[in-house]
Design a protein around this motif. Structure first.
Motif, PDB file in Angstrom:
ATOM      1  N   ALA A 135       5.206 -18.922   5.215  1.00 47.89           N
ATOM      2  CA  ALA A 135       6.054 -19.719   6.102  1.00 47.89           C
ATOM      3  C   ALA A 135       5.233 -20.328   7.240  1.00 47.89           C
ATOM      4  CB  ALA A 135       7.180 -18.855   6.665  1.00 47.89           C
ATOM      5  N   GLY A 136       4.371 -19.515   7.857  1.00 49.16           N
ATOM      6  CA  GLY A 136       3.545 -20.024   8.941  1.00 49.16           C
ATOM      7  C   GLY A 136       2.572 -21.091   8.472  1.00 49.16           C
ATOM      8  N   VAL A 178       3.000 -28.932   7.546  1.00 44.83           N
ATOM      9  CA  VAL A 178       4.040 -29.944   7.712  1.00 44.83           C
ATOM     10  C   VAL A 178       3.828 -30.737   9.000  1.00 44.83           C
ATOM     11  CG1 VAL A 178       6.509 -30.293   8.142  1.00 44.83           C
ATOM     12  CG2 VAL A 178       5.760 -28.774   6.305  1.00 44.83           C
ATOM     13  N   VAL A 179       3.507 -30.041  10.100  1.00 48.14           N
ATOM     14  CA  VAL A 179       3.337 -30.758  11.365  1.00 48.14           C
ATOM     15  C   VAL A 179       1.971 -31.415  11.466  1.00 48.14           C
ATOM     16  CG1 VAL A 179       4.969 -29.272  12.559  1.00 48.14           C
ATOM     17  CG2 VAL A 179       2.518 -28.704  12.617  1.00 48.14           C
ATOM     18  N   VAL A 198      11.037 -19.538  16.850  1.00 46.18           N
ATOM     19  CA  VAL A 198      10.247 -20.693  16.416  1.00 46.18           C
ATOM     20  C   VAL A 198      10.989 -21.991  16.708  1.00 46.18           C
ATOM     21  CG1 VAL A 198       9.394 -21.897  14.373  1.00 46.18           C
ATOM     22  CG2 VAL A 198       8.908 -19.456  14.678  1.00 46.18           C
ATOM     23  N   THR A 232       1.298 -30.523  17.490  1.00 49.50           N
ATOM     24  CA  THR A 232       0.008 -30.141  16.897  1.00 49.50           C
ATOM     25  C   THR A 232      -1.048 -29.825  17.948  1.00 49.50           C
ATOM     26  OG1 THR A 232      -0.838 -32.413  16.793  1.00 49.50           O
ATOM     27  CG2 THR A 232       0.500 -31.647  14.946  1.00 49.50           C
ATOM     28  N   PHE A 277       9.737 -24.983  19.227  1.00 46.45           N
ATOM     29  CA  PHE A 277       9.617 -26.352  18.723  1.00 46.45           C
ATOM     30  C   PHE A 277      10.516 -27.296  19.514  1.00 46.45           C
ATOM     31  CE2 PHE A 277      10.725 -29.821  15.792  1.00 46.45           C
ATOM     32  CZ  PHE A 277       9.450 -30.274  15.477  1.00 46.45           C
ATOM     33  N   PHE A 315      12.771 -16.827  13.153  1.00 45.58           N
ATOM     34  CA  PHE A 315      13.253 -18.208  13.041  1.00 45.58           C
ATOM     35  C   PHE A 315      13.837 -18.762  14.347  1.00 45.58           C
ATOM     36  CE2 PHE A 315      16.680 -21.239  11.968  1.00 45.58           C
ATOM     37  CZ  PHE A 315      15.905 -22.240  11.396  1.00 45.58           C
ATOM     38  N   LEU A 338       3.908 -21.510  19.321  1.00 45.19           N
ATOM     39  CA  LEU A 338       4.907 -21.330  18.265  1.00 45.19           C
ATOM     40  C   LEU A 338       4.573 -20.129  17.381  1.00 45.19           C
ATOM     41  CD1 LEU A 338       6.876 -23.911  16.362  1.00 45.19           C
ATOM     42  CD2 LEU A 338       5.584 -22.285  14.994  1.00 45.19           C
ATOM     43  N   THR A 371       2.913 -23.048   5.858  1.00 46.66           N
ATOM     44  CA  THR A 371       3.666 -24.256   5.502  1.00 46.66           C
ATOM     45  C   THR A 371       4.011 -25.067   6.748  1.00 46.66           C
ATOM     46  OG1 THR A 371       4.620 -23.154   3.562  1.00 46.66           O
ATOM     47  CG2 THR A 371       5.758 -25.114   4.389  1.00 46.66           C
ATOM     48  N   TYR A 372       4.420 -24.379   7.813  1.00 48.32           N
ATOM     49  CA  TYR A 372       4.757 -25.093   9.044  1.00 48.32           C
ATOM     50  C   TYR A 372       3.546 -25.857   9.575  1.00 48.32           C
ATOM     51  CZ  TYR A 372       5.789 -26.114  13.891  1.00 48.32           C
ATOM     52  OH  TYR A 372       5.942 -26.775  15.087  1.00 48.32           O
TER      53      TYR A 372
END
Length: 320
Positions: free
Chosen positions: A182-183, A189-190, A222, A237, A226, A219, A245, A185-186
């Motif tokens: 999950a981390g 994505v950003v 986070v 970023t 964000f 969740f 985060l 992927t985040y």
């Protein structure tokens, strides 16, 4: 070299208290967050001489001796709602260390070093490690592992919460692997770089997947961090935002205990304080998010506990 004096200091503290060193081993390991104090005195201060290394070693030992008693008090402050308790403790001690150095004429202006083009090995490290953890968690079968994971998701994560002991090693390993994915992927994505500090943040989330963190309680925090980046116009970023985060999930027990709304609030508050707290100790404590998270958790725990006590003592509650 800058962590050994601190570990030695914690060992001395254990002997002073009449305890075995293995009872203080977590404090010794996490207490290495104060390593910059040792290296700053040893090699970065102007007018370095033959006395700077002995002074640096002495300072590290002194800090190590102070860590265990200070950590016990810090834990009572936030009541276990900040998973990085030694981060809060280290930041607290670093405030005194930096003040002492500045009073002696030292200049502690830091320089940001941030790799924005990490190698492919660094980019693939987290999915590989997380994949291994997921496979290890599924060894006894998916039904058992996911059943244990559901039990973990129902826990608040408040210290101390050893998921391997409270539920099972396989459920904890699966939880760790999923948090890592999950981390990772985040970050992808950003568009943040998977450099050393970011990998450290993800690996910390993974590690605490066995000791307080899971997808459900992380969740809301986070989302709060964000949302704060968007609210205050900060690039998600940027170094401060991405690290806030990831490491800000130290406040996961707030969401686990009090719900998603307060978890979201914790994330917003954490972002605002962590962007300032690093300057207070001049970067001499590496776990700045643990320091800021401890302050945030202390505030929220105090207010929440006060309202709960007021509610229990209200006439309407008594009549019920």
């Amino acid at each position: 070299l800058n962590v050994l004096p601190i570990i030695l200091g914690v060992f001395v503290a254990a002997r002073i208290a009449g305890k075995k060193f293995n009872q203080y081993i977590l404090i010794a390991l996490f207490g290495t967050a104060l390593g910059p104090v040792v290296s700053t005195i040893a090699v970065e201060l102007s007018g370095a001489s033959a006395f700077t290394w002995p002074a640096a070693v002495g300072a590290g030992i002194a800090l190590g001796i102070l860590l265990p008693p200070a950590a016990m008090v810090m834990l009572r402050l936030h009541q276990g709602y900040n998973l990085y308790n030694i981060g809060l403790t280290s930041g607290f001690l670093a405030l005194f260390a930096s003040s002492f150095l500045v009073a002696g004429g030292a200049k502690l202006d830091g320089t940001l070093i941030w790799n924005d083009r990490p190698d492919m090995v660094l980019r693939l490290m987290i999915p590989v490690i997380s994949g291994v953890l997921v496979v290890a968690g599924l060894v006894d079968g998916p039904r058992t592992a996911f059943g244990d994971l559901r039990r973990i998701l129902k826990l608040s994560g408040r210290l101390p919460s050893d998921f391997m002991d409270l539920v099972s090693p396989h459920g904890a390993l699966l939880n760790m692997g999923l948090l890592g994915l999950a981390g990772w992927t985040y970050v992808l994505v950003v568009g943040a770089p998977l450099n050393g500090p970011v990998l450290g943040g993800i690996c910390t989330v993974v590690g605490f997947g066995a000791f307080g963190k899971h997808l459900r309680n992380c969740f809301p925090v986070v989302v709060g961090v964000f949302a704060a980046t968007l609210l205050f116009g900060v690039d998600p970023t940027s170094p401060g935002a991405i690290l806030a985060l990831l490491f800000g999930t130290t406040l996961a027990p707030i969401a686990g205990e009090f719900g998603m709304t307060l978890g979201f609030v914790a994330g917003v508050l954490h972002f605002t304080i962590v962007m300032r707290s690093g300057a207070w100790h001049a970067g001499l404590a590496l776990y700045n998010n643990g320091f800021a998270g401890g302050l945030t958790a202390t505030l929220l725990a105090a207010v929440t506990e006060w309202y709960h006590q007021a509610d229990r003592g209200s006439p309407r509650k008594e009549q019920k």
